[in-house]
Design an enzyme around this catalytic site. Structure first.
Site, short mmCIF file in Angstrom:
data_model
loop_
_atom_site.label_atom_id
_atom_site.label_comp_id
_atom_site.label_asym_id
_atom_site.label_seq_id
_atom_site.Cartn_x
_atom_site.Cartn_y
_atom_site.Cartn_z
N TRP A 136 0.82 -1.23 0.00
CA TRP A 136 0.00 0.00 0.00
C TRP A 136 0.85 1.27 0.00
O TRP A 136 1.91 1.31 0.63
CB TRP A 136 -0.86 -0.01 1.26
CG TRP A 136 -1.42 1.32 1.65
CD1 TRP A 136 -0.80 2.29 2.39
CD2 TRP A 136 -2.71 1.84 1.32
NE1 TRP A 136 -1.64 3.37 2.55
CE2 TRP A 136 -2.81 3.13 1.91
CE3 TRP A 136 -3.81 1.35 0.59
CZ2 TRP A 136 -3.95 3.91 1.80
CZ3 TRP A 136 -4.94 2.14 0.48
CH2 TRP A 136 -5.01 3.40 1.07
N MET A 137 0.32 2.33 -0.64
CA MET A 137 0.98 3.64 -0.61
C MET A 137 -0.06 4.73 -0.39
O MET A 137 -1.16 4.66 -0.93
CB MET A 137 1.66 3.87 -1.96
CG MET A 137 2.24 5.24 -2.17
SD MET A 137 3.22 5.29 -3.69
CE MET A 137 1.95 5.67 -4.87
N ASP A 157 0.35 9.19 1.01
CA ASP A 157 0.97 10.49 0.70
C ASP A 157 2.41 10.45 0.17
O ASP A 157 3.24 9.69 0.68
CB ASP A 157 1.05 11.35 1.96
CG ASP A 157 -0.21 11.33 2.77
OD1 ASP A 157 -1.23 10.83 2.30
OD2 ASP A 157 -0.15 11.81 3.92
N GLN A 210 4.24 7.26 2.06
CA GLN A 210 3.58 6.51 3.13
C GLN A 210 3.33 5.10 2.60
O GLN A 210 2.76 4.92 1.51
CB GLN A 210 2.26 7.19 3.50
CG GLN A 210 2.45 8.49 4.26
CD GLN A 210 2.88 8.25 5.69
OE1 GLN A 210 2.07 7.97 6.55
NE2 GLN A 210 4.17 8.33 5.96
N PHE A 265 4.47 8.67 10.17
CA PHE A 265 3.52 9.36 9.31
C PHE A 265 4.24 10.36 8.41
O PHE A 265 5.47 10.47 8.42
CB PHE A 265 2.44 10.06 10.16
CG PHE A 265 1.29 9.14 10.56
CD1 PHE A 265 1.42 7.76 10.54
CD2 PHE A 265 0.08 9.69 10.97
CE1 PHE A 265 0.35 6.93 10.90
CE2 PHE A 265 -0.99 8.87 11.33
CZ PHE A 265 -0.86 7.50 11.31
N TRP A 306 -9.26 9.28 0.36
CA TRP A 306 -9.58 8.37 1.46
C TRP A 306 -10.97 7.76 1.36
O TRP A 306 -11.23 6.69 1.90
CB TRP A 306 -9.40 9.07 2.81
CG TRP A 306 -7.95 9.25 3.13
CD1 TRP A 306 -7.26 10.42 3.16
CD2 TRP A 306 -7.01 8.22 3.44
NE1 TRP A 306 -5.94 10.18 3.46
CE2 TRP A 306 -5.76 8.85 3.64
CE3 TRP A 306 -7.09 6.83 3.54
CZ2 TRP A 306 -4.60 8.12 3.95
CZ3 TRP A 306 -5.93 6.11 3.85
CH2 TRP A 306 -4.72 6.76 4.05
C1 FRU Z 1 -2.95 12.17 4.91
C2 FRU Z 1 -2.55 11.45 6.18
C3 FRU Z 1 -1.55 12.29 6.95
C4 FRU Z 1 -0.82 11.25 7.76
C5 FRU Z 1 -0.77 10.09 6.83
C6 FRU Z 1 -0.86 8.74 7.50
O1 FRU Z 1 -3.36 11.35 3.88
O2 FRU Z 1 -3.70 11.16 6.96
O3 FRU Z 1 -2.11 13.32 7.70
O4 FRU Z 1 0.45 11.69 8.12
O5 FRU Z 1 -1.86 10.24 5.94
O6 FRU Z 1 -0.61 7.71 6.59
#
Ligand code: FRU
Length: 489
Positions: free
Chosen positions: A38-39, A41, A57, A100, A303
């Site tokens: 998964w990816m 931000d 991420q 994060f 999201w």
């Molecule tokens: C945004 C977010 C950030 C957080 C990250 C967690 O998409 O919710 O605020 O750092 O994703 O994966």
């Protein structure tokens, strides 16, 4: 290396083992996907030691969000990516609940500093908390500071949250470092704080740059703040926004262009607009390229919609195409980076074609394309122009220009989704001096539409079978258009 190298080594081992088994040709041509899993931000987007670096991420072990790591890739041209080993794993007390989002900056001694949010897991009586951490390294291996978290809730004045405090975006200044970081204030909701430090470790609060006051959502995530064409630009990604003005409800992106009085930490808004008007774009991050361009990449997802999106590949999610930013009339405009030209192969051009009944054009077909359409609405009774792409007998993506109402509609309802999620977006756009330009980047399962030289951009993943590759044009009255279609490879 981290104090306890075992978790990161395990991920790197897993990546090595999985990488050899992944079919490369299923990936998009130039959009970054995670190595595996998964990816979300984009993180740490920077130019370091002769290459662009992009971290992300990352949850390597499934195609769903999970304990956050930082994945890593590098590129010379922003389009061809080479994977690097996972950069951060949640393996210290300060980030045991996840590493994060955050950013990267080169230090005066040539090392790369990563600033990220460490999540501390919930205890018996407490919710999980968030604070800012740093890790320093050579671009591949990073050592987390023993002082982490270097920015804690205790650094902030009263009213700010210890639960919603994340996503530091760092930059260098003459006498040290500065960052913007997101918080959720008890009254003003989403707020963006300015912090400063001489050495990257010892930070202090400077002020609040802007806040939502529930006008543009509750929490603001992933801030970015920079100068562009004589203005200051603040980018944020709000959660739980009400639909208003040009904004749709839910997770969105907001660009505020204004002026910044640094001495008094006073940011004055001039314009507020969505960064992207499409269905799948969130959490963009920018960097300044060595040639001075401000380049932005976003998570090409959302999201809300990602929950229902099909998982067809061993990886899930993509980054957007990299875009150059500029300001026109106090508004943010975007165009695909000029490096795109290096992917152009067979170019097909049709000049001043008259469109009326639905028609296709010889050679204009495919799902890997950079296509520009210039609609010439002068001296035409045309009020509706319709473009279908990714089309076969059962599917199509529709882009409709309602010229009478000055509205463009992007509609993927017939694009092959089995889910009752958002499939359409509307944006105010039409003829300018009698003309309208539409530039479409198509990379297999995505479309990025740049309207009128990037005044608006609509980005959307499409779930349409890859064999659906027809493109048609239609208008309710004869109208002339020119099409330049570059196949990509
Ligand atoms: C945004 C977010 C950030 C957080 C990250 C967690 O998409 O919710 O605020 O750092 O994703 O994966």
């Amino acid at each position: 290396m981290s104090v306890n190298p075992a978790p990161l080594n395990r991920v790197r081992e897993y990546e090595r083992e999985r990488a050899t088994r992944l079919p490369a040709d299923e990936r998009p041509l130039f959009h970054l996907t995670p190595l595996v899993g998964w990816m979300n931000d984009p993180n740490g987007f920077c130019y370091y030691k002769g290459q662009y670096h992009l971290f992300y991420q990352y949850h390597p072990f499934s195609r769903q969000w999970g304990p956050m790591h930082w994945g890593h890739a590098v590129t010379n041209d922003l389009l061809h990516w080479t994977y690097q080993p996972c950069a951060l794993a949640p393996d210290t007390q300060a980030d045991a609940g996840g590493c994060f989002s955050g950013s990267a900056v080169e230090m005066p001694d040539g090392q790369l500093l990563l600033a990220y949010t460490g999540v501390q897991p919930a205890g018996t009586f407490r919710r999980e908390t968030q604070a800012q951490c740093v890790a320093i390294g050579d671009g591949i291996d990073f050592e987390k500071s023993l002082l982490n978290p270097v920015i804690r809730h205790a650094h902030l004045p009263e009213g700010y949250s210890e639960f919603d405090f994340r996503d530091p975006k760092i930059w260098r200044e003459d006498d040290g470092y500065a960052m913007v970081v997101a918080n959720r204030h008890s009254q003003r909701q989403g707020s963006i704080l300015l912090m400063k430090s001489r050495d990257g470790l010892d930070w202090h609060f400077v002020g609040e740059i802007d806040a939502s006051c529930d006008e543009y959502g509750r929490m603001w995530e992933c801030p970015d703040f920079f100068e562009l064409d004589g203005m200051h630009v603040l980018l944020v990604s709000p959660q739980e926004m009400y639909a208003r003005e040009e904004f749709h409800a839910g997770y969105g992106t907001v660009c505020i262009v204004g002026t910044f009085d640094e001495k008094n930490c006073q940011f004055d808004r001039q314009t507020v607009q969505p960064v992207d008007y499409g269905l799948t774009f969130y959490a963009p991050q920018t960097m300044k390229a060595p040639d001075g361009r401000r380049i932005m990449i976003g998570w090409m997802d959302n999201w809300e919609t990602c929950k229902e999106a099909p998982r067809r590949h061993p990886w899930y999610a993509q980054m957007s195409a990299p875009r150059e930013l500029y300001i026109r009339n106090n508004r943010l405009c975007q165009r695909p980076v000029r490096e795109m030209e290096n992917l152009w192969k067979d170019t097909i051009q049709h000049n001043q074609v008259t469109v009326h009944e639905e028609m296709s054009l010889p050679g204009v077909q495919g799902r890997l394309m950079d296509m520009e359409i210039v609609l010439n609405g002068q001296d035409s009774a045309c009020r509706r122009f319709t473009l279908h792409v990714a089309k076969d007998e059962n599917h199509y993506i529709q882009i409709r220009c309602d010229l009478a109402r000055n509205e463009l509609i992007f509609d993927r309802s017939h694009g092959g989704s089995r889910r009752d999620i958002a499939h359409t977006r509307h944006v105010k756009a039409g003829l300018k001096d009698g003309k309208m330009t539409l530039r479409l980047l198509m990379d297999k399962e995505s479309i990025e539409l740049f309207v009128n030289d990037g005044e608006q951009v609509l980005t959307s993943l499409i779930p349409t079978p890859i064999s659906a590759d027809h493109i048609t044009f239609a208008a309710d009255a004869p109208v002339r258009m020119s099409v330049k279609a570059h196949h990509l490879g």
